[in-house]
Design a protein around this motif. Structure first.
Motif, mmCIF file in Angstrom:
data_model
loop_
_atom_site.group_PDB
_atom_site.id
_atom_site.type_symbol
_atom_site.label_atom_id
_atom_site.label_comp_id
_atom_site.label_asym_id
_atom_site.label_seq_id
_atom_site.Cartn_x
_atom_site.Cartn_y
_atom_site.Cartn_z
ATOM 1 N N ASN A 284 -14.578 7.871 5.980
ATOM 2 C CA ASN A 284 -13.335 7.104 5.975
ATOM 3 C C ASN A 284 -13.041 6.767 4.523
ATOM 4 O O ASN A 284 -13.939 6.291 3.804
ATOM 5 C CB ASN A 284 -13.525 5.756 6.680
ATOM 6 C CG ASN A 284 -13.626 5.873 8.194
ATOM 7 O OD1 ASN A 284 -13.267 6.886 8.784
ATOM 8 N ND2 ASN A 284 -14.104 4.806 8.825
ATOM 9 N N VAL A 285 -11.807 6.981 4.080
ATOM 10 C CA VAL A 285 -11.436 6.535 2.728
ATOM 11 C C VAL A 285 -10.165 5.696 2.849
ATOM 12 O O VAL A 285 -9.067 6.220 3.087
ATOM 13 C CB VAL A 285 -11.217 7.721 1.755
ATOM 14 C CG1 VAL A 285 -10.874 7.197 0.367
ATOM 15 C CG2 VAL A 285 -12.458 8.609 1.697
ATOM 16 N N GLY A 286 -10.331 4.374 2.756
ATOM 17 C CA GLY A 286 -9.197 3.465 2.892
ATOM 18 C C GLY A 286 -9.552 2.113 2.307
ATOM 19 O O GLY A 286 -10.633 1.942 1.730
ATOM 20 N N ASN A 287 -8.630 1.158 2.453
ATOM 21 C CA ASN A 287 -8.883 -0.185 1.929
ATOM 22 C C ASN A 287 -8.685 -1.204 3.046
ATOM 23 O O ASN A 287 -7.556 -1.601 3.341
ATOM 24 C CB ASN A 287 -7.940 -0.482 0.752
ATOM 25 C CG ASN A 287 -8.291 -1.792 0.078
ATOM 26 O OD1 ASN A 287 -8.924 -2.660 0.691
ATOM 27 N ND2 ASN A 287 -7.881 -1.942 -1.164
ATOM 28 N N PRO A 288 -9.799 -1.648 3.685
ATOM 29 C CA PRO A 288 -9.681 -2.553 4.827
ATOM 30 C C PRO A 288 -9.061 -3.903 4.467
ATOM 31 O O PRO A 288 -8.586 -4.612 5.349
ATOM 32 C CB PRO A 288 -11.132 -2.735 5.300
ATOM 33 C CG PRO A 288 -12.002 -2.242 4.205
ATOM 34 C CD PRO A 288 -11.204 -1.315 3.365
ATOM 35 N N GLU A 289 -9.037 -4.236 3.164
ATOM 36 C CA GLU A 289 -8.468 -5.536 2.743
ATOM 37 C C GLU A 289 -6.944 -5.516 2.738
ATOM 38 O O GLU A 289 -6.319 -6.567 2.670
ATOM 39 C CB GLU A 289 -8.930 -5.896 1.313
ATOM 40 C CG GLU A 289 -10.434 -5.913 1.094
ATOM 41 C CD GLU A 289 -11.117 -6.863 2.043
ATOM 42 O OE1 GLU A 289 -10.583 -7.966 2.255
ATOM 43 O OE2 GLU A 289 -12.194 -6.494 2.577
ATOM 44 N N ASN A 290 -6.357 -4.333 2.741
ATOM 45 C CA ASN A 290 -4.894 -4.227 2.572
ATOM 46 C C ASN A 290 -4.175 -4.002 3.894
ATOM 47 O O ASN A 290 -3.338 -3.118 4.012
ATOM 48 C CB ASN A 290 -4.569 -3.057 1.620
ATOM 49 C CG ASN A 290 -4.823 -3.404 0.164
ATOM 50 O OD1 ASN A 290 -5.042 -4.562 -0.170
ATOM 51 N ND2 ASN A 290 -4.789 -2.407 -0.701
ATOM 52 N N GLU A 291 -4.489 -4.820 4.903
ATOM 53 C CA GLU A 291 -3.822 -4.610 6.191
ATOM 54 C C GLU A 291 -2.514 -5.401 6.303
ATOM 55 O O GLU A 291 -2.474 -6.582 5.940
ATOM 56 C CB GLU A 291 -4.717 -4.987 7.379
ATOM 57 C CG GLU A 291 -4.069 -4.502 8.679
ATOM 58 C CD GLU A 291 -4.769 -4.914 9.964
ATOM 59 O OE1 GLU A 291 -4.690 -4.155 10.948
ATOM 60 O OE2 GLU A 291 -5.378 -5.987 9.997
ATOM 61 N N VAL A 292 -1.473 -4.730 6.806
ATOM 62 C CA VAL A 292 -0.186 -5.386 7.105
ATOM 63 C C VAL A 292 0.416 -4.739 8.348
ATOM 64 O O VAL A 292 0.085 -3.597 8.682
ATOM 65 C CB VAL A 292 0.863 -5.177 5.978
ATOM 66 C CG1 VAL A 292 0.776 -6.210 4.892
ATOM 67 C CG2 VAL A 292 0.840 -3.759 5.421
ATOM 68 N N THR A 293 1.345 -5.484 8.981
ATOM 69 C CA THR A 293 2.190 -4.809 9.981
ATOM 70 C C THR A 293 3.251 -4.049 9.174
ATOM 71 O O THR A 293 3.503 -4.361 7.997
ATOM 72 C CB THR A 293 2.903 -5.813 10.902
ATOM 73 O OG1 THR A 293 3.774 -6.618 10.099
ATOM 74 C CG2 THR A 293 1.923 -6.710 11.659
ATOM 75 N N VAL A 294 3.896 -3.093 9.833
ATOM 76 C CA VAL A 294 4.942 -2.328 9.135
ATOM 77 C C VAL A 294 6.079 -3.278 8.733
ATOM 78 O O VAL A 294 6.673 -3.134 7.660
ATOM 79 C CB VAL A 294 5.421 -1.158 10.011
ATOM 80 C CG1 VAL A 294 6.626 -0.478 9.400
ATOM 81 C CG2 VAL A 294 4.282 -0.162 10.216
ATOM 82 N N LYS A 295 6.343 -4.277 9.562
ATOM 83 C CA LYS A 295 7.401 -5.261 9.208
ATOM 84 C C LYS A 295 7.009 -6.032 7.947
ATOM 85 O O LYS A 295 7.825 -6.225 7.039
ATOM 86 C CB LYS A 295 7.622 -6.219 10.377
ATOM 87 C CG LYS A 295 8.734 -7.186 10.112
ATOM 88 C CD LYS A 295 9.127 -7.949 11.342
ATOM 89 C CE LYS A 295 10.324 -8.816 11.002
ATOM 90 N NZ LYS A 295 10.879 -9.453 12.167
ATOM 91 N N GLU A 296 5.742 -6.467 7.879
ATOM 92 C CA GLU A 296 5.291 -7.174 6.662
ATOM 93 C C GLU A 296 5.398 -6.267 5.437
ATOM 94 O O GLU A 296 5.768 -6.701 4.349
ATOM 95 C CB GLU A 296 3.835 -7.645 6.830
ATOM 96 C CG GLU A 296 3.691 -8.818 7.775
ATOM 97 C CD GLU A 296 2.247 -9.052 8.259
ATOM 98 O OE1 GLU A 296 2.004 -10.118 8.833
ATOM 99 O OE2 GLU A 296 1.374 -8.163 8.087
#
Ligand code: NAD
Ligand code: UDP
Length: 385
Positions: A284-296
């Motif tokens: 997995n290559v991602g950033n779990p800290e950068n979560e948002v809803t698409v609206k946000e």
């Protein structure tokens, strides 16, 4: 340049990297990294070269280390020869924009499965290492998406965290053709895994989680088809550049984690240069800290775009649109995508660094600088014609 060392303190040998899909978004950043920060050589294969043209100009200090080959891997007998010349193959070539998955399912399946088979075969036959780009979309929907919306279990990571070696792959029914991409990617992953198990193919599989940054996709009508629908970063950038509300598909409630392309490319370089740590793994290559809803995401992009462009905040920043209207029949969505980072941290010690705010600020500055004049011209032309 002083000798560079890998994670085990060994000198890194110069490598010849055969990069298929080198002219795309990720490929262009990987080519820059390899030219600017290493001594490796790249055999860059693609049907387009616009996004790497700046690296191909004669007279650059790295000119002798990059060669562009205009090859369509569907039907070009030069492919195996180029793979034979290399030490490692990175396969990025794919159709990978959601608007195509339900409207061009055959092209999507051929591109992500059938066209990748010869690449895998040539790597096995010629004993070449393969780093193959899959997708986080192979996880499909989370287990939690099947729980009632008020279930306390939704807060338990067991119901949403996506783990390479444990999570199931959950897709919708066949008539939801959105999943044609995820399913093709899953099958090519299984084929590569089986080549490793039965024929000793040395492989690494990468599952990107929404990598974003400059040069992603296109702005419709400027450097791509007017009716084209790119991924969300370019869709929202287009809306902002045109001064129109951002379109939220089905209310924009889906959640995503976004990682800055420059952070993610660091992970790919670690894979290239540390084969003993990367072989036989899926990352997995991602950033779990950068979560948002698409609206946000839409509201944050609007705020940051106004800051970097000097435009006034719009009175109506977003509008809702149904997925059927936006993507057509057969669209479906991943509800939530948070990568588990245990394996990549353990094997490669990689951690993403850039916050969502910072990565959007630098990306939207790029979008504004690169496109605002062309978009204004396009709008004034359409008013006069
Ligand atoms: P991209 O569309 O920008 O790049 C893909 C490149 O492959 C394009 O330049 C295209 O011309 C080339 N290509 C496609 N078919 C080809 C063919 N038959 N012959 C030669 N070249 C061909 O996409 P990207 O965002 O750079 O993605 C690269 C890979 O990463 C893809 O496999 C994609 O599925 C995967 N991925 C990316 C993301 C992301 O966040 N960007 C997320 C999940 C998966
Ligand atoms: N999306 C949206 N408006 C747009 C484009 C996309 O609301 O103009 C949504 C889309 O429905 C999905 C998310 O944004 O929920 C991310 O879409 P993207 O195309 O980037 O690809 P995905 O993450 O689904 O692979």
């Amino acid at each position: 340049m002083a000798a560079r060392l890998n994670l085990d303190g060994e000198e890194i040998n110069h490598l010849k990297v055969c990069m298929i899909g080198a002219g795309g978004f990720i490929g262009s950043h990987l080519c820059e990294k390899l030219m600017w920060e290493t001594e490796h050589t790249v055999l860059a294969i693609d049907v387009y070269s616009d996004k790497i043209q700046h690296l191909l100009e004669p007279g650059n200090p790295w000119s002798k280390r990059i060669e562009f080959h205009k090859v369509n891997i569907k039907h070009d007998s030069r492919l195996e020869g180029l793979i034979k010349l290399s030490d490692v193959v990175v396969n990025l070539a794919a159709i990978c924009t959601p608007a195509d998955y339900n409207t061009r399912p055959l092209d999507t399946i051929y591109s992500n499965f059938i066209d990748a088979i010869p690449v895998v075969r040539y790597c096995t036959d010629n004993n070449k290492r393969l780093i193959h780009f899959s997708t986080c979309e192979v996880y499909g929907k989370t287990i939690g998406s099947f729980l009632p919306q008020d279930s306390p279990l939704l807060k338990d990571p067991a119901y949403y965290l996506l783990k390479e070696d444990q999570s199931p792959c959950i897709f919708g029914p066949i008539e939801k053709q959105r999943w044609s991409y995820a399913c093709a990617k899953q099958l090519i992953e299984r084929l590569i895994y089986a080549e490793g198990a039965e024929n000793d193919l040395q492989f690494t599989i990468v599952r990107p989680f929404n990598w974003i940054g400059p040069r992603m996709d296109f702005i419709p009508g400027v450097d791509g088809p007017s009716e084209g629908v790119p991924r969300v970063l370019a869709c929202f950038s287009t809306n902002l550049l045109k001064g129109e509300p951002l379109k939220l598909v089905d209310g924009g409630k889906s959640q995503r984690t976004f990682v800055y392309i420059k952070d993610a490319i660091e992970a790919v370089l670690l894979m290239i240069e540390n084969p003993d740590r990367a072989n036989s793994h899926i990352f997995n290559v991602g950033n779990p800290e950068n979560e948002v809803t698409v609206k946000e995401l839409a509201l944050l992009m609007t705020e940051i775009y106004c800051k970097v462009s000097g435009e006034l905040k719009p009175e109506i920043p977003t509008v809702d649109v149904s997925s059927k209207e936006f993507y057509g029949e057969g669209y479906d969505d991943s509800d939530k995508r948070i990568p588990d980072m245990t394996i990549i941290k353990r094997q490669l010690g990689w951690n993403p660094k850039t916050s969502l705010y910072d990565l959007l600020e630098s990306t939207l500055t790029y979008q504004h600088t690169t496109y605002s004049r062309a978009v204004k011209q396009m709008i004034s032309k359409s008013h006069t014609s």
